[in-house]
Write a protein that holds these residues in place. Structure first.
Motif, mmCIF file in Angstrom:
data_model
loop_
_atom_site.group_PDB
_atom_site.id
_atom_site.type_symbol
_atom_site.label_atom_id
_atom_site.label_comp_id
_atom_site.label_asym_id
_atom_site.label_seq_id
_atom_site.Cartn_x
_atom_site.Cartn_y
_atom_site.Cartn_z
ATOM 1 N N GLY A 56 42.544 45.104 28.929
ATOM 2 C CA GLY A 56 43.562 44.211 29.167
ATOM 3 C C GLY A 56 43.945 44.119 30.679
ATOM 4 N N SER A 57 43.429 45.140 31.596
ATOM 5 C CA SER A 57 43.774 45.280 32.881
ATOM 6 C C SER A 57 42.667 45.677 33.709
ATOM 7 C CB SER A 57 45.088 45.969 33.251
ATOM 8 O OG SER A 57 45.297 45.864 34.534
ATOM 9 N N THR A 58 42.324 45.061 34.691
ATOM 10 C CA THR A 58 41.352 45.549 35.664
ATOM 11 C C THR A 58 42.156 45.635 37.206
ATOM 12 O OG1 THR A 58 40.535 43.210 36.461
ATOM 13 C CG2 THR A 58 39.515 44.272 34.608
ATOM 14 N N ASN A 59 41.478 46.643 38.181
ATOM 15 C CA ASN A 59 41.842 46.458 39.238
ATOM 16 C C ASN A 59 40.486 46.922 40.328
ATOM 17 O OD1 ASN A 59 43.697 46.904 41.353
ATOM 18 N ND2 ASN A 59 43.656 49.126 41.285
ATOM 19 N N THR A 69 32.716 42.436 39.202
ATOM 20 C CA THR A 69 33.518 42.149 38.089
ATOM 21 C C THR A 69 33.320 43.472 37.024
ATOM 22 O OG1 THR A 69 33.316 40.067 38.162
ATOM 23 C CG2 THR A 69 33.856 40.783 36.190
ATOM 24 N N ILE A 70 34.211 44.298 36.801
ATOM 25 C CA ILE A 70 34.029 45.285 35.724
ATOM 26 C C ILE A 70 34.267 44.837 34.367
ATOM 27 C CG2 ILE A 70 36.349 45.967 36.087
ATOM 28 C CD1 ILE A 70 35.416 49.016 35.727
ATOM 29 N N GLN A 82 29.222 44.274 37.457
ATOM 30 C CA GLN A 82 28.283 43.020 37.990
ATOM 31 C C GLN A 82 28.750 42.968 39.293
ATOM 32 O OE1 GLN A 82 26.080 41.129 36.280
ATOM 33 N NE2 GLN A 82 25.740 40.467 38.516
ATOM 34 N N MET A 83 27.721 43.203 40.077
ATOM 35 C CA MET A 83 27.993 43.099 41.590
ATOM 36 C C MET A 83 27.309 41.883 42.191
ATOM 37 S SD MET A 83 27.538 47.011 42.481
ATOM 38 C CE MET A 83 25.925 47.136 42.169
ATOM 39 N N ASN A 84 27.769 40.903 42.715
ATOM 40 C CA ASN A 84 27.389 39.715 43.597
ATOM 41 C C ASN A 84 27.473 39.795 44.879
ATOM 42 O OD1 ASN A 84 26.691 38.839 40.713
ATOM 43 N ND2 ASN A 84 28.645 37.853 40.485
#
Length: 116
Positions: A56-59, A69-70, A82-84
């Motif tokens: 529900g939440s990311t930081n 992006t986790i 995901q590391m871009n």
């Protein structure tokens, strides 16, 4: 026996992408907040990204916002990073972390090297 096994690290050129995975066993994965930390040579370990148990939440650390992006799949007991647009300063050992109340587990780490 609790295990967190990271994979997906390696050598990548600046501007490239990598996807890290961390597969958990030995505890109820869906009840734990999951995070990716990183530690560069000569520096302290720092939080890169975090996701709550229900997604529900990311930081994110300011240094990775908009590039990393986790995510997690509770059915597979796996968390991803995901590391871009990778930069040389992203070079570090990346560690998977599981946390719930006073319980905290760490993976063994996976090396990410960004270099031309």
């Amino acid at each position: 026996q609790v295990q967190l096994v990271e994979s997906g690290g390696g050598l990548v050129q600046p501007g490239g992408s990598l996807r890290l995975s961390c597969t958990a066993s030995g505890f109820t994965f869906s009840m734990y907040r999951m995070s990716w930390y990183r530690q560069a040579p000569g520096k302290e370990r720092e939080l890169a990204a975090m996701i709550t148990s229900d997604s529900g939440s990311t930081n994110y650390a300011d240094s990775v916002k908009g590039r990393f992006t986790i995510s997690r799949d509770n059915a597979k007991n796996t968390v991803y990073l995901q590391m871009n647009s990778l930069k040389p300063e992203d070079t570090a050992v990346y560690y998977c972390n599981a946390e719930r109340w006073v319980q905290r587990y760490w993976g063994q780490g996976t090396q990410v090297t960004v270099s031309s």
